[in-house]
Design a protein around this motif. Sequence first.
Motif, PDB file in Angstrom:
ATOM      1  N   GLN A   1      52.251  40.622  -0.870  1.00 49.16           N
ATOM      2  CA  GLN A   1      53.670  40.958  -0.761  1.00 49.16           C
ATOM      3  C   GLN A   1      54.386  39.974   0.172  1.00 49.16           C
ATOM      4  O   GLN A   1      55.504  39.550  -0.129  1.00 49.16           O
ATOM      5  CB  GLN A   1      53.852  42.384  -0.230  1.00 49.16           C
TER       6      GLN A   1
ATOM      7  N   ASP B   1      47.042  43.629  -0.547  1.00 53.46           N
ATOM      8  CA  ASP B   1      48.375  43.924  -1.080  1.00 53.46           C
ATOM      9  C   ASP B   1      49.449  43.433  -0.117  1.00 53.46           C
ATOM     10  O   ASP B   1      50.442  42.825  -0.537  1.00 53.46           O
ATOM     11  CB  ASP B   1      48.514  45.420  -1.351  1.00 53.46           C
ATOM     12  N   LEU B   2      49.265  43.677   1.163  1.00 53.23           N
ATOM     13  CA  LEU B   2      50.227  43.226   2.160  1.00 53.23           C
ATOM     14  C   LEU B   2      50.359  41.707   2.138  1.00 53.23           C
ATOM     15  O   LEU B   2      51.473  41.177   2.094  1.00 53.23           O
ATOM     16  CB  LEU B   2      49.821  43.694   3.560  1.00 53.23           C
TER      17      LEU B   2
ATOM     18  N   LYS C   1      54.668  48.557   4.909  1.00 52.39           N
ATOM     19  CA  LYS C   1      53.234  48.396   4.608  1.00 52.39           C
ATOM     20  C   LYS C   1      52.459  48.030   5.871  1.00 52.39           C
ATOM     21  O   LYS C   1      51.338  48.500   6.073  1.00 52.39           O
ATOM     22  CB  LYS C   1      53.023  47.335   3.524  1.00 52.39           C
ATOM     23  N   ILE C   2      53.047  47.199   6.702  1.00 57.10           N
ATOM     24  CA  ILE C   2      52.404  46.844   7.967  1.00 57.10           C
ATOM     25  C   ILE C   2      52.213  48.095   8.815  1.00 57.10           C
ATOM     26  O   ILE C   2      51.124  48.365   9.328  1.00 57.10           O
ATOM     27  CB  ILE C   2      53.224  45.778   8.726  1.00 57.10           C
TER      28      ILE C   2
ATOM     29  N   VAL D   1      45.182  42.983  11.027  1.00 60.15           N
ATOM     30  CA  VAL D   1      46.302  42.706  10.124  1.00 60.15           C
ATOM     31  C   VAL D   1      46.757  41.259  10.295  1.00 60.15           C
ATOM     32  O   VAL D   1      46.947  40.530   9.314  1.00 60.15           O
ATOM     33  CB  VAL D   1      47.474  43.686  10.390  1.00 60.15           C
TER      34      VAL D   1
ATOM     35  N   CYS E   1      46.278  38.211   7.381  1.00 59.09           N
ATOM     36  CA  CYS E   1      47.474  37.551   6.843  1.00 59.09           C
ATOM     37  C   CYS E   1      47.530  36.073   7.221  1.00 59.09           C
ATOM     38  O   CYS E   1      47.843  35.227   6.397  1.00 59.09           O
ATOM     39  CB  CYS E   1      48.729  38.275   7.307  1.00 59.09           C
TER      40      CYS E   1
ATOM     41  N   ILE F   1      57.686  45.517   2.924  1.00 67.78           N
ATOM     42  CA  ILE F   1      56.613  44.785   3.597  1.00 67.78           C
ATOM     43  C   ILE F   1      56.409  45.322   5.007  1.00 67.78           C
ATOM     44  O   ILE F   1      55.275  45.566   5.432  1.00 67.78           O
ATOM     45  CB  ILE F   1      56.915  43.271   3.617  1.00 67.78           C
TER      46      ILE F   1
END
Length: 131
Positions: A46, A42-43, A19-20, A76, A80, A16
Amino acid sequence: MSTSSPAADDGGCGLILDKIDFLLKIQHLADGVDQVEPLLEDLADQIDGGGERCRPAVRARFFTLMQDIDPWSLEVLQYCMYGLRWQEVLDHAEILIRHEKGVNRRRLYERLIESFDDGWPEREFFRRYSG
């Protein structure tokens, strides 16, 4: 190979964090949200799937992004947090905005805080959240 700490690698948490980091790099090359939304989706999935075991490591990474906030890290965080609504991230953003003197950075924090609201105006840019 993961650049995260060994403790964060337990249970896939290092993936994870990687991915960030990848998203932050690729955003500079992307041409619009359409190119990065699948990676953001996807992030978020996850992180959500990581449950409580990855939350401390992801939260620490998000706090670092918030400290050095820029338009790419903001995207981001917003994406999220609109889905996850972690109270500790909202609380940290509110602390940071109270102490921020720069107008541009204050606006980035305002936009992050807005993403915790159901009526977040920027959700319309994302297929997942636009309804």
